[in-house]
Design an enzyme around this catalytic site. Structure first.
Site, PDB file in Angstrom:
ATOM      1  N   CYS A 113      16.001 -50.968  17.692  1.00 57.31           N
ATOM      2  CA  CYS A 113      16.414 -49.582  17.469  1.00 57.31           C
ATOM      3  C   CYS A 113      17.146 -48.994  18.673  1.00 57.31           C
ATOM      4  O   CYS A 113      17.688 -47.898  18.589  1.00 57.31           O
ATOM      5  CB  CYS A 113      15.192 -48.730  17.136  1.00 57.31           C
ATOM      6  SG  CYS A 113      14.269 -49.378  15.749  1.00 57.31           S
ATOM      7  N   HIS A 255      15.908 -41.564  18.934  1.00 64.51           N
ATOM      8  CA  HIS A 255      15.773 -42.469  17.786  1.00 64.51           C
ATOM      9  C   HIS A 255      14.780 -41.853  16.804  1.00 64.51           C
ATOM     10  O   HIS A 255      13.723 -41.352  17.205  1.00 64.51           O
ATOM     11  CB  HIS A 255      15.282 -43.831  18.279  1.00 64.51           C
ATOM     12  CG  HIS A 255      14.837 -44.730  17.182  1.00 64.51           C
ATOM     13  ND1 HIS A 255      15.584 -44.928  16.041  1.00 64.51           N
ATOM     14  CD2 HIS A 255      13.707 -45.483  17.039  1.00 64.51           C
ATOM     15  CE1 HIS A 255      14.942 -45.752  15.249  1.00 64.51           C
ATOM     16  NE2 HIS A 255      13.797 -46.101  15.819  1.00 64.51           N
ATOM     17  N   ASN A 285      13.757 -44.019   9.203  1.00 65.35           N
ATOM     18  CA  ASN A 285      14.115 -44.798  10.388  1.00 65.35           C
ATOM     19  C   ASN A 285      15.210 -45.799  10.006  1.00 65.35           C
ATOM     20  O   ASN A 285      14.959 -46.740   9.263  1.00 65.35           O
ATOM     21  CB  ASN A 285      12.859 -45.517  10.889  1.00 65.35           C
ATOM     22  CG  ASN A 285      13.101 -46.346  12.139  1.00 65.35           C
ATOM     23  OD1 ASN A 285      14.232 -46.625  12.509  1.00 65.35           O
ATOM     24  ND2 ASN A 285      12.017 -46.753  12.787  1.00 65.35           N
TER      25      ASN A 285
HETATM   26  O1  UT7 Z   1      11.742 -47.953  15.088  1.00 62.76           O
HETATM   27  C1  UT7 Z   1      10.877 -48.853  15.697  1.00 62.76           C
HETATM   28  C2  UT7 Z   1       9.768 -48.167  16.303  1.00 62.76           C
HETATM   29  N1  UT7 Z   1       8.698 -47.983  15.344  1.00 62.76           N
HETATM   30  C3  UT7 Z   1       7.839 -46.976  15.525  1.00 62.76           C
HETATM   31  O2  UT7 Z   1       8.032 -46.165  16.398  1.00 62.76           O
HETATM   32  C4  UT7 Z   1       6.635 -46.886  14.638  1.00 62.76           C
HETATM   33  C5  UT7 Z   1       5.433 -46.501  15.473  1.00 62.76           C
HETATM   34  N2  UT7 Z   1       4.202 -46.376  14.692  1.00 62.76           N
HETATM   35  C6  UT7 Z   1       3.983 -45.347  13.855  1.00 62.76           C
HETATM   36  O3  UT7 Z   1       4.831 -44.478  13.694  1.00 62.76           O
HETATM   37  C7  UT7 Z   1       2.639 -45.249  13.177  1.00 62.76           C
HETATM   38  O4  UT7 Z   1       1.764 -46.191  13.761  1.00 62.76           O
HETATM   39  C8  UT7 Z   1       2.695 -45.483  11.653  1.00 62.76           C
HETATM   40  C9  UT7 Z   1       3.427 -44.320  10.965  1.00 62.76           C
HETATM   41  C10 UT7 Z   1       3.422 -46.777  11.342  1.00 62.76           C
HETATM   42  C11 UT7 Z   1       1.294 -45.570  11.069  1.00 62.76           C
HETATM   43  O5  UT7 Z   1       0.565 -44.379  11.347  1.00 62.76           O
HETATM   44  P1  UT7 Z   1      -0.953 -44.441  11.837  1.00 62.76           P
HETATM   45  O6  UT7 Z   1      -1.416 -43.060  11.954  1.00 62.76           O
HETATM   46  O7  UT7 Z   1      -0.971 -45.326  13.061  1.00 62.76           O
HETATM   47  O8  UT7 Z   1      -1.661 -45.108  10.603  1.00 62.76           O
HETATM   48  P2  UT7 Z   1      -2.589 -46.413  10.534  1.00 62.76           P
HETATM   49  O9  UT7 Z   1      -1.699 -47.619  10.491  1.00 62.76           O
HETATM   50  O10 UT7 Z   1      -3.638 -46.346  11.604  1.00 62.76           O
HETATM   51  O11 UT7 Z   1      -3.292 -46.238   9.158  1.00 62.76           O
HETATM   52  C12 UT7 Z   1      -4.237 -45.182   8.932  1.00 62.76           C
HETATM   53  C13 UT7 Z   1      -4.662 -45.226   7.507  1.00 62.76           C
HETATM   54  C14 UT7 Z   1      -5.152 -46.605   7.053  1.00 62.76           C
HETATM   55  O12 UT7 Z   1      -6.195 -46.391   6.124  1.00 62.76           O
HETATM   56  P3  UT7 Z   1      -7.726 -46.574   6.574  1.00 62.76           P
HETATM   57  O13 UT7 Z   1      -7.846 -47.985   7.072  1.00 62.76           O
HETATM   58  O14 UT7 Z   1      -7.949 -45.558   7.638  1.00 62.76           O
HETATM   59  O15 UT7 Z   1      -8.473 -46.311   5.306  1.00 62.76           O
HETATM   60  C15 UT7 Z   1      -3.965 -47.171   6.323  1.00 62.76           C
HETATM   61  O16 UT7 Z   1      -4.324 -48.102   5.341  1.00 62.76           O
HETATM   62  O17 UT7 Z   1      -3.543 -44.903   6.659  1.00 62.76           O
HETATM   63  C16 UT7 Z   1      -3.391 -45.947   5.690  1.00 62.76           C
HETATM   64  N3  UT7 Z   1      -1.974 -46.063   5.388  1.00 62.76           N
HETATM   65  C17 UT7 Z   1      -1.380 -45.447   4.363  1.00 62.76           C
HETATM   66  N4  UT7 Z   1      -1.842 -44.635   3.408  1.00 62.76           N
HETATM   67  C18 UT7 Z   1      -0.971 -44.176   2.507  1.00 62.76           C
HETATM   68  C19 UT7 Z   1      -1.035 -46.770   6.108  1.00 62.76           C
HETATM   69  N5  UT7 Z   1       0.156 -46.617   5.524  1.00 62.76           N
HETATM   70  C20 UT7 Z   1      -0.025 -45.813   4.450  1.00 62.76           C
HETATM   71  C21 UT7 Z   1       0.838 -45.293   3.477  1.00 62.76           C
HETATM   72  N6  UT7 Z   1       0.336 -44.475   2.529  1.00 62.76           N
HETATM   73  N7  UT7 Z   1       2.169 -45.555   3.453  1.00 62.76           N
END
Ligand code: UT7
Length: 328
Positions: A113, A255, A285
């Site tokens: 990115c 970004h 993104n």
């Molecule tokens: O461009 C390259 C650079 N990339 C980035 O900068 C991305 C950086 N990371 C992020 O922005 C975040 O880590 C994410 C947006 C990808 C994820 O957010 P998070 O708050 O870290 O969520 P998580 O992965 O810890 O998931 C929390 C919960 C989980 O459920 P449980 O285990 O707590 O029950 C996931 O299964 O949210 C759930 N979950 C979703 N629920 C509904 C994860 N994705 C989804 C979804 N819809 N799409």
């Protein structure tokens, strides 16, 4: 001598997918996506289109705005995580052929990115040497082709798109242009975000299942933590390198990965959030295309006046990060 952006153009693909549209295919909700990322919709390239198609369209628009002909282009630098062909030929060469830039050198940059930010520095440095005056720097992606539709934590994040900048060298120094650049990488984090595909580790055997498509693999939490630190490191280092004050900047163009990452940076620098230009709500993104799509949109909306100071910054796969100071 100064090297400035003479024109920008973008290609926003026609297939617009809302969070609710995605929720029909993936176990997710509009509420989760908005509250965790700030994303509302994303655009996908229609079937049959490739990254070079979007890039060539954006490049043609940028050349029209800048008033340069294809034969005037000395250099095409294209940043992408989703080239038409993984490996070779470069997508920049395919774009060269599509736009008829017959006098150009052409090559791709792989910097995730941060690709467009790396590309600006590479092109500006190459223009500074003898015999070149005009470059196209392009960020272009068709990430919809490589997302893992079984991984709801990543597939909702990405969109397709492209944007291009025409960089021109002028002999007179007027204080405008690409003034400073600061680039870094943390290669030890390369496995936090990568394209999962069969390994190529033997000469005579082909290990791995080549019938399975390559897919994005991301450790969201560690990339998030890296990104929050990267964005503030870029700002700190660009400020100390340039001797400028953050309040001198009309715009900071980050970004577009996650609204929460930008909110954390705004808080850290005591800046109002509206100093950061955000369009993640509409485009999600788009990796290497996200910063130039934002700049192109800002230029179109008349938000960038001659002489405005703009800071761009990127972070992503590699892990790469970096930023640029541009006097528009
Ligand atoms: O461009 C390259 C650079 N990339 C980035 O900068 C991305 C950086 N990371 C992020 O922005 C975040 O880590 C994410 C947006 C990808 C994820 O957010 P998070 O708050 O870290 O969520 P998580 O992965 O810890 O998931 C929390 C919960 C989980 O459920 P449980 O285990 O707590 O029950 C996931 O299964 O949210 C759930 N979950 C979703 N629920 C509904 C994860 N994705 C989804 C979804 N819809 N799409």
């Amino acid at each position: 001598m100064s090297i400035h952006i003479a024109g920008m153009g973008s290609c926003i693909p026609s297939v617009r997918m809302t969070n609710d549209d995605l929720a029909k295919r993936v176990d997710t909700t509009d509420e989760w996506i908005r509250s965790h990322t700030g994303i509302g919709t994303r655009h996908y390239a229609a079937d049959g289109l490739r990254t070079s198609d979007l890039a060539a369209d954006a490049a043609a628009k940028a050349m029209a705005v800048a008033g340069v002909a294809p034969e005037d282009i000395d250099l095409i630098v294209l940043a992408s995580a989703t080239p038409d062909y993984f490996g070779f030929p470069s997508t920049a060469c395919i774009v060269q052929s599509k736009i008829g830039a017959k006098n150009a050198a052409a090559f791709d940059i792989t910097a995730g990115c941060t690709g467009f930010i790396y590309g600006l520095d590479v092109a500006a440095s190459m223009l500074a040497s003898d015999g070149r005056s005009t470059a196209l720097v392009i960020g272009a992606e068709t990430l919809s082709r490589i997302v893992d539709w079984e991984d709801r934590a990543t597939c909702v994040l990405f969109g397709d798109g492209a944007a291009a900048a025409v960089l021109k060298k002028s002999p007179t120094e007027d204080g405008r242009g690409v003034l400073h650049s600061w680039l870094r990488a943390k290669g030890e984090g390369y496995e936090a975000l990568y394209l999962k595909q069969p390994a190529r580790e033997t000469a005579f055997g082909r290990d791995g299942d080549y019938s399975r498509p390559a897919k994005i693999e991301m450790d969201g939490k560690s990339v998030y933590m890296f990104a929050v630190k990267a964005i503030t490191d870029v700002m700190d280092n660009l400020l100390s390198k340039s001797g400028m004050d953050i309040n001198d900047f009309k715009w900071i163009v980050p970004h577009q990965a996650n609204l929460r990452i930008v909110q954390a940076a705004a808080k850290r620098f005591g800046l109002p959030e509206d100093r950061f230009y955000m369009n993640i709500e509409e485009f999600a993104n788009t990796s290497a295309a996200s910063v130039p799509i934002a700049l192109s949109e800002m230029a179109e909306k008349g938000l960038l006046a001659k002489g405005d100071l703009v800071m761009t910054m990127g972070f992503g796969a590699g892990l790469t990060y970096g930023g640029t100071i541009i006097k528009w």
